[in-house]
Write a protein that holds these residues in place. Structure first.
Motif, PDB file in Angstrom:
ATOM      1  N   PRO A 215       0.830  -1.201   0.000  1.00  0.00           N
ATOM      2  CA  PRO A 215       0.000   0.000   0.000  1.00  0.00           C
ATOM      3  C   PRO A 215       0.876   1.268   0.000  1.00  0.00           C
ATOM      4  O   PRO A 215       2.057   1.227   0.362  1.00  0.00           O
ATOM      5  CB  PRO A 215      -0.794  -0.134   1.297  1.00  0.00           C
ATOM      6  N   PRO A 216       0.285   2.386  -0.387  1.00  0.00           N
ATOM      7  CA  PRO A 216       1.059   3.643  -0.310  1.00  0.00           C
ATOM      8  C   PRO A 216       1.290   4.057   1.145  1.00  0.00           C
ATOM      9  O   PRO A 216       0.449   3.816   2.007  1.00  0.00           O
ATOM     10  CB  PRO A 216       0.180   4.647  -1.049  1.00  0.00           C
ATOM     11  N   THR A 217       2.464   4.699   1.401  1.00  0.00           N
ATOM     12  CA  THR A 217       2.766   5.147   2.768  1.00  0.00           C
ATOM     13  C   THR A 217       1.959   6.387   3.095  1.00  0.00           C
ATOM     14  O   THR A 217       1.720   7.260   2.244  1.00  0.00           O
ATOM     15  CB  THR A 217       4.270   5.427   2.919  1.00  0.00           C
TER      16      THR A 217
ATOM     17  N   VAL B 124      10.165  -2.655  -0.187  1.00  0.00           N
ATOM     18  CA  VAL B 124       9.322  -1.471  -0.027  1.00  0.00           C
ATOM     19  C   VAL B 124       9.088  -1.268   1.462  1.00  0.00           C
ATOM     20  O   VAL B 124       8.683  -2.211   2.164  1.00  0.00           O
ATOM     21  CB  VAL B 124       7.982  -1.611  -0.772  1.00  0.00           C
ATOM     22  N   VAL B 125       9.341  -0.040   1.941  1.00  0.00           N
ATOM     23  CA  VAL B 125       9.124   0.309   3.343  1.00  0.00           C
ATOM     24  C   VAL B 125       7.878   1.177   3.417  1.00  0.00           C
ATOM     25  O   VAL B 125       7.778   2.206   2.716  1.00  0.00           O
ATOM     26  CB  VAL B 125      10.329   1.038   3.941  1.00  0.00           C
ATOM     27  N   VAL B 126       6.918   0.783   4.268  1.00  0.00           N
ATOM     28  CA  VAL B 126       5.627   1.467   4.371  1.00  0.00           C
ATOM     29  C   VAL B 126       5.430   1.923   5.810  1.00  0.00           C
ATOM     30  O   VAL B 126       5.710   1.160   6.757  1.00  0.00           O
ATOM     31  CB  VAL B 126       4.472   0.526   3.940  1.00  0.00           C
ATOM     32  N   GLN B 127       4.932   3.156   5.961  1.00  0.00           N
ATOM     33  CA  GLN B 127       4.616   3.704   7.296  1.00  0.00           C
ATOM     34  C   GLN B 127       3.113   3.876   7.362  1.00  0.00           C
ATOM     35  O   GLN B 127       2.551   4.794   6.786  1.00  0.00           O
ATOM     36  CB  GLN B 127       5.339   5.042   7.500  1.00  0.00           C
ATOM     37  N   GLN B 128       2.355   2.980   8.143  1.00  0.00           N
ATOM     38  CA  GLN B 128       0.892   3.016   8.082  1.00  0.00           C
ATOM     39  C   GLN B 128       0.209   2.555   9.363  1.00  0.00           C
ATOM     40  O   GLN B 128      -0.421   1.491   9.327  1.00  0.00           O
ATOM     41  CB  GLN B 128       0.419   2.076   6.966  1.00  0.00           C
TER      42      GLN B 128
ATOM     43  N   GLN C 221       2.202   1.962  11.603  1.00  0.00           N
ATOM     44  CA  GLN C 221       3.348   1.160  11.969  1.00  0.00           C
ATOM     45  C   GLN C 221       4.233   0.935  10.740  1.00  0.00           C
ATOM     46  O   GLN C 221       3.772   0.959   9.604  1.00  0.00           O
ATOM     47  CB  GLN C 221       2.890  -0.190  12.547  1.00  0.00           C
ATOM     48  N   VAL C 222       5.482   0.698  11.006  1.00  0.00           N
ATOM     49  CA  VAL C 222       6.426   0.470   9.914  1.00  0.00           C
ATOM     50  C   VAL C 222       6.327  -0.978   9.457  1.00  0.00           C
ATOM     51  O   VAL C 222       6.347  -1.908  10.272  1.00  0.00           O
ATOM     52  CB  VAL C 222       7.872   0.792  10.357  1.00  0.00           C
ATOM     53  N   GLN C 223       6.183  -1.159   8.146  1.00  0.00           N
ATOM     54  CA  GLN C 223       6.150  -2.482   7.534  1.00  0.00           C
ATOM     55  C   GLN C 223       7.212  -2.558   6.454  1.00  0.00           C
ATOM     56  O   GLN C 223       7.388  -1.613   5.676  1.00  0.00           O
ATOM     57  CB  GLN C 223       4.777  -2.789   6.917  1.00  0.00           C
ATOM     58  N   ILE C 224       7.888  -3.687   6.399  1.00  0.00           N
ATOM     59  CA  ILE C 224       8.875  -3.912   5.355  1.00  0.00           C
ATOM     60  C   ILE C 224       8.349  -5.037   4.455  1.00  0.00           C
ATOM     61  O   ILE C 224       8.117  -6.164   4.930  1.00  0.00           O
ATOM     62  CB  ILE C 224      10.243  -4.287   5.943  1.00  0.00           C
ATOM     63  N   TRP C 225       8.153  -4.707   3.175  1.00  0.00           N
ATOM     64  CA  TRP C 225       7.621  -5.666   2.189  1.00  0.00           C
ATOM     65  C   TRP C 225       8.795  -6.126   1.334  1.00  0.00           C
ATOM     66  O   TRP C 225       9.504  -5.324   0.721  1.00  0.00           O
ATOM     67  CB  TRP C 225       6.560  -5.010   1.304  1.00  0.00           C
ATOM     68  N   VAL C 226       8.971  -7.432   1.299  1.00  0.00           N
ATOM     69  CA  VAL C 226      10.046  -8.029   0.497  1.00  0.00           C
ATOM     70  C   VAL C 226       9.405  -8.983  -0.509  1.00  0.00           C
ATOM     71  O   VAL C 226       8.696  -9.946  -0.115  1.00  0.00           O
ATOM     72  CB  VAL C 226      11.064  -8.781   1.370  1.00  0.00           C
ATOM     73  N   ARG C 227       9.618  -8.718  -1.800  1.00  0.00           N
ATOM     74  CA  ARG C 227       9.026  -9.585  -2.836  1.00  0.00           C
ATOM     75  C   ARG C 227       9.749 -10.930  -2.851  1.00  0.00           C
ATOM     76  O   ARG C 227      10.975 -11.002  -2.778  1.00  0.00           O
ATOM     77  CB  ARG C 227       9.134  -8.911  -4.213  1.00  0.00           C
ATOM     78  N   SER C 228       8.923 -12.011  -2.972  1.00  0.00           N
ATOM     79  CA  SER C 228       9.466 -13.364  -2.941  1.00  0.00           C
ATOM     80  C   SER C 228      10.319 -13.619  -4.174  1.00  0.00           C
ATOM     81  O   SER C 228       9.954 -13.226  -5.288  1.00  0.00           O
ATOM     82  CB  SER C 228       8.328 -14.391  -2.869  1.00  0.00           C
ATOM     83  N   ALA C 229      11.434 -14.285  -3.955  1.00  0.00           N
ATOM     84  CA  ALA C 229      12.314 -14.624  -5.076  1.00  0.00           C
ATOM     85  C   ALA C 229      11.814 -15.871  -5.808  1.00  0.00           C
ATOM     86  O   ALA C 229      12.102 -16.060  -7.002  1.00  0.00           O
ATOM     87  CB  ALA C 229      13.747 -14.848  -4.573  1.00  0.00           C
ATOM     88  N   ARG C 230      11.036 -16.731  -5.111  1.00  0.00           N
ATOM     89  CA  ARG C 230      10.551 -17.969  -5.717  1.00  0.00           C
ATOM     90  C   ARG C 230       9.209 -17.750  -6.408  1.00  0.00           C
ATOM     91  O   ARG C 230       8.915 -18.383  -7.428  1.00  0.00           O
ATOM     92  CB  ARG C 230      10.413 -19.047  -4.638  1.00  0.00           C
TER      93      ARG C 230
END
Length: 431
Positions: free
Chosen positions: A84-86, A112-116, A118-127
């Motif tokens: 989502p957008p921060t 992607v780091v999101v502030q919403q 609370q801080v969330q760190i989104w990491v796209r799966s490599a698999r």
């Protein structure tokens, strides 16, 4: 009149400002270093966690599903939705963590780091590129701010106490000097009150003591001058009054004596004025000292009794009128107290230019030599001639000091007297 700030307040404010600046710079530097350290530590942990979750999600067994369930309860989940957008700017520590994670994964676009809020760190799966591993980052911002405020308050209190102590240590010697300044100006020693004081404070005390001594010396000279003037003027004035009462103005001989008394009065007053006006305000310019000496000797009542030895030209940077008056007084003293022949010698010796005025009179007792040059001290008790004002050598001595030189007085071997005027060596001699 508005009172200015005290030295203590100025020093205290300066020290507090310096300490605040140092603490601020130190805080900024430590904050930047702390962000980098936290970003590196948590970033590596996020990379390890996201890689583990990605590997578990690729397995289809009960143990992997159970582990993923426990991770989801702790705030780590897998989703197919897009980040989502921060809603507000990301805190610096989370931004640093995201930067480190992108570097570690080798592809910053996967993070992607999101502030919403609370801080969330989104990491796209490599698999599975369509899925994201989402991790909640616990916020310690409130605790950090509270700790920093407490630390700053404590550091500020310590800094204020240290600054106050340092300011008191710096200003206490000045306060002691101000308290004992009247005693210092009156000639008393206050060294015992300045023990442990900085060297600059002791230098200031010495300067004040020297200034007080000059003021006391000036006061003594004024008192002595008033006493001398009253003494020197009383005798010729009494003779003039007596002559006027007796009607001696019609007698040519008596009238000449009255004129002589008036000349003596005029000379005494001129000497007093010359002593008071030391000539320090006269401009310095270059003159030919040899020419000046020859001119002064030519103006003597008996010029043939005078002889000059020295270069034909001596260029000297000095105060001309002051030097002329000093040399004239030396010649007057030689004629008044000494005997012909008279000799004037000018030559360079070492680092100074020496002008010697010699006579062949009876000289001066050795016990009196050290006193000559003081106001109203005369050598006529041992030297023949009429009494002068007692300021001639005093004027010469002061003129020599104003010109940067000195006056030396000696008895001449074989009889006579030598007055030596030593001037700075700013000359060029030519024959």
């Amino acid at each position: 009149m508005k009172r200015g700030p005290t030295t203590f307040s100025l020093v205290l404010a300066l020290l507090v400002a310096a300490l605040v600046l140092a603490l601020t710079l130190g805080g900024l530097l430590s904050t930047r270093a702390g962000l980098r350290a936290m970003g590196d530590s948590f970033g590596r942990l996020v990379v390890a966690t996201s890689s583990s979750v990605d590997a578990l999600a690729d397995r289809d067994d009960a143990g992997a599903r159970d582990t993923l369930a426990r991770l989801q309860r702790s705030g780590i989940r897998i989703t197919s939705a897009s980040p989502p957008p921060t809603l507000k700017p990301v805190v610096p520590v989370a931004e640093e963590i995201g930067h480190v994670v992108g570097e570690q994964l080798g592809d910053p676009s996967r993070v992607v780091v999101v502030q919403q809020p609370q801080v969330q760190i989104w990491v796209r799966s490599a698999r599975r590129p369509g899925q994201w591993i989402v991790m909640q980052v616990a916020s310690f911002r409130r605790q950090v701010i509270r700790s920093m405020l407490l630390l700053m308050l404590f550091a500020g209190a310590v800094a204020l106490a240290v600054a106050a102590l340092a300011a008191r240590m710096l200003t206490r010697p000045l306060e002691r000097l101000a308290t004992h300044a009247p005693a210092l100006l009156s000639g008393q020693s206050i060294a015992q009150h300045l023990r442990g004081s900085p060297r600059e404070v002791r230098d200031l005390a010495d300067a004040l003591g020297a200034a007080g001594e000059e003021l006391r010396q000036s006061a003594r000279e004024r008192e002595l001058m008033l006493a001398g003037i009253s003494h020197d003027l009383r005798t010729p004035l009494a003779r003039l009054r007596l002559a006027l009462e007796l009607g001696d103005a019609g007698d040519p001989a008596r009238r000449d004596a009255m004129v002589t008394d008036l000349g003596e009065l005029d000379s005494a007053l001129a000497q007093c004025l010359a002593y008071v006006r030391d000539g320090s305000d006269e401009a310095v310019r270059e003159i030919d000292l040899a020419t000046l000496l020859v001119q002064l000797m030519a103006l003597r009542p008996q010029p043939d009794a005078w002889c000059y030895e020295g270069p034909d030209s001596l260029r000297l940077c000095t105060r001309p009128s002051l030097l002329r008056r000093a040399l004239g007084n030396l010649m007057d003293n030689a004629e008044r107290y000494g005997a012909a022949p008279f000799l004037v010698t000018a030559q360079q010796r070492g680092n100074g230019l020496h002008v010697d005025v010699e006579d062949h009179g009876p000289g001066v007792p050795e016990a009196l030599l050290a006193q000559l040059g003081r106001p109203f001290v005369r050598g006529n008790s041992a030297r023949s001639g009429t009494a002068g004002s007692g300021l001639g050598l005093s004027i010469v001595k002061r003129a020599a000091e104003v010109c940067g030189g000195r006056l030396e007085l000696h008895n001449r071997p074989g009889g006579g007297f030598i007055a030596m005027l030593v001037l700075p060596n700013t000359t060029t001699a030519r024959r």
